[in-house]
Write a protein that holds these residues in place. Structure first.
Motif, short mmCIF file in Angstrom:
data_model
loop_
_atom_site.label_atom_id
_atom_site.label_comp_id
_atom_site.label_asym_id
_atom_site.label_seq_id
_atom_site.Cartn_x
_atom_site.Cartn_y
_atom_site.Cartn_z
N HIS A 1 64.18 60.44 55.91
CA HIS A 1 63.43 61.62 56.38
C HIS A 1 62.16 61.23 57.11
O HIS A 1 61.64 60.13 56.91
N GLN B 1 75.08 57.89 52.55
CA GLN B 1 73.80 58.24 51.93
C GLN B 1 72.98 56.95 51.86
O GLN B 1 73.54 55.88 51.60
N ASP C 1 59.95 72.75 57.46
CA ASP C 1 61.35 72.47 57.11
C ASP C 1 61.50 71.05 56.57
O ASP C 1 62.26 70.82 55.62
N ASP C 2 60.77 70.08 57.15
CA ASP C 2 60.82 68.71 56.61
C ASP C 2 60.35 68.70 55.16
O ASP C 2 60.97 68.07 54.29
N PRO D 1 71.92 59.51 56.30
CA PRO D 1 71.48 60.64 55.47
C PRO D 1 70.59 60.16 54.32
O PRO D 1 70.88 59.13 53.70
N THR E 1 60.19 71.15 52.98
CA THR E 1 61.09 71.88 52.08
C THR E 1 62.29 71.00 51.72
O THR E 1 62.69 70.93 50.55
N ALA E 2 62.83 70.31 52.73
CA ALA E 2 63.99 69.42 52.47
C ALA E 2 63.57 68.29 51.52
O ALA E 2 64.33 67.92 50.60
N LEU E 3 62.37 67.77 51.71
CA LEU E 3 61.91 66.67 50.85
C LEU E 3 61.66 67.16 49.43
O LEU E 3 61.97 66.47 48.45
N ARG E 4 61.10 68.34 49.30
CA ARG E 4 60.85 68.90 47.97
C ARG E 4 62.18 69.02 47.20
O ARG E 4 62.27 68.66 46.04
N GLU E 5 63.20 69.52 47.90
CA GLU E 5 64.51 69.66 47.25
C GLU E 5 65.07 68.29 46.89
O GLU E 5 65.61 68.10 45.80
N ALA E 6 64.92 67.33 47.78
CA ALA E 6 65.45 65.98 47.51
C ALA E 6 64.73 65.33 46.33
O ALA E 6 65.36 64.65 45.50
N LEU F 1 66.13 57.80 48.55
CA LEU F 1 65.40 58.66 49.49
C LEU F 1 64.38 57.79 50.22
O LEU F 1 63.64 57.04 49.56
#
Ligand SMILES: Cc1cc2nc3c(=O)[nH]c(=O)nc-3n(C[C@H](O)[C@H](O)[C@H](O)COP(=O)(O)OP(=O)(O)OC[C@H]3O[C@@H](n4cnc5c(N)ncnc54)[C@H](O)[C@@H]3O)c2cc1C
Length: 397
Positions: free
Chosen positions: A122, A213, A128-129, A119, A131-136, A229
């Motif tokens: 990325h 993680q 969707d990729d 986890p 959006t997930a990266l922006r949040e991360a 990340l």
């Protein structure tokens, strides 16, 4: 006549719209595996990752446009097989779609590393990729980027724009040297260190650290790059798996002609990131994974099937936005020799021109110099010399 278009990103949607604009009035069906209305990919690694206001992603097609152009759009519909003899495409729902003409525009997906992911690791290809990266990114992680190509470089730039610690990990000794050659690769990739990103080159990723993680990236030789990340940007693989039993010529892409007809299957076209053809201007077989080429190929197919004049082939063109600089490449530098360079990344403006064995310009890379792109194209169309392009004074290196 009816058209079935599989894949509704830039290549697929542009084909559908170009067909209508060129007067095609038959039935057009678009199959798209994603549930989102078709969107554009370039902003995903740029504006969409920036801090602050979330920009709307430009849509390639909306319900209104689909109605205006009378397009039958099936979202969330994944093609799983093709029987060219029966002219039928199969989908994951068990539905079958028959066609008279088929356009294969299923693009590519992000390549993964052949090691277990954890986890926090990325890739970046879809909305969707992104959006997930922006949040991360909002959690202010330490970032490692594996691969310093265009996507990795743009992601690194976005993360540095947020003031984050960023390290790029690149397998080549000189990033982008396979595209630009050593000298220009070194110059262009200096943009990372100039903007405070770390750059580890000649590196082989052995494994990701952490289990619940990601905690970092372990490299061959014992170096560990700490990270919360990780983005893996190591290229894209054509989405041809659903065609495996179709009998189509697939080997590193779908082999097609100058007119994008799949070899041996004249009622089937392949365009965009997965189309592999001998480029008429470059003289080599290549998949061109650029936004502009996908649109040009779509229009070329629409022109061909509606009986219009064939469209002239264009040199490949790609742009990339990094750290506020716009990098633009026309042609394929790796096919020529570096013949001229001026400026530098540090000065904020740069240009390199490549020539063929007859010393004619065949490719150019420029930074923050859009007029240089237009000048190059014009010179190329005219068959102009290097001196015509860069001036007698500066042509000698
Ligand atoms: C993050 C990012 C940034 C980029 N930035 C730039 C840039 O700055 N400049 C530039 O020139 N290029 C850029 N590119 C490249 C450019 O976006 C691509 O060349 C372009 O998207 C290719 O279009 P395509 O339609 O061939 O394929 P894709 O965009 O890959 O679209 C293929 C479509 O087919 C669908 N699909 C796949 N399999 C199936 C199936 N079995 N059934 C049904 N549907 C299926 C997918 O969901 C997708 O919607 C970028 C790409 C990415 C990912």
């Amino acid at each position: 006549m009816s058209f079935l278009i599989v894949g509704a990103s830039v290549a697929g949607t542009r084909t559908a719209i170009a067909l209508r604009q060129r007067g095609f009035s038959g039935h057009i069906v678009l199959l798209e595996s994603e549930e989102h209305w078709p969107y554009d990919k370039p902003p995903l690694s740029k504006d969409l990752l920036a801090e602050g206001h979330v920009p709307d992603v430009p849509r390639l097609l909306t319900p209104e446009l689909a109605a205006e152009f009378a397009l039958d759009v099936r979202l969330g519909m994944r093609a799983t097989g093709l029987d060219p003899a029966r002219r039928v495409v199969f989908t994951h729902t068990g539905d079958e779609f028959s066609y008279e003409r088929l356009v294969i525009a299923t693009g590519a997906h992000a390549r993964s590393l052949p090691i277990p992911a954890v986890p926090g690791v990325h890739t970046l290809r879809t909305l969707d990729d992104a959006t997930a990266l922006r949040e991360a990114l909002a959690g202010r992680p330490r970032v490692a980027v594996v691969g310093a190509g265009f996507i990795g470089a743009e992601f690194a730039s976005a993360a540095r724009g947020r003031g984050l610690d960023v390290t790029l990990i690149e397998a080549l000794e000189i990033p982008m040297s396979h595209v630009f050659g050593d000298e220009v690769g070194r110059e262009i990739s200096s943009i990372h260190t100039l903007h405070g990103a770390g750059l580890v080159t000649g590196a082989r990723v052995e494994r990701f650290l952490g289990s619940e993680q990601v905690e970092g990236v372990a490299l061959a030789g014992g170096t560990e790059v700490p990270a919360d990340l990780v983005v893996v940007g190591v290229g894209a693989v054509p989405n041809t798996h659903w065609l495996a039993d179709s009998g189509l010529p697939i080997d590193g892409g779908v082999h097609c002609s100058d007119r994008f007809e799949v070899e041996g299957f004249p009622s089937i076209f392949a365009i965009g990131d997965l189309a592999l053809r001998r480029h008429p201007l470059l003289g080599v077989s290549a998949r061109i994974e650029h936004w502009t080429s996908a649109g040009e190929q779509a229009d070329a197919v629409a022109a061909f099937v509606t009986g219009a004049e064939p469209l002239a082939a264009q040199l490949p063109y790609v742009w990339s936005d990094q750290y506020g600089a716009r990098i633009q490449m026309v042609g394929m530098p790796s096919l020529g020799e570096l013949a001229h360079r001026e400026g530098s990344i540090a000065e904020g403006r740069f240009r390199a021109v490549y020539t063929d064995t007859d010393h004619n310009p065949i490719a150019q890379v420029s930074v923050n110099d859009p007029r240089a792109v237009a000048a190059f194209r014009k010179n190329h169309r005219r068959g102009g010399s290097l001196a015509d392009l860069v001036g007698q004074q500066t042509s000698a290196r």
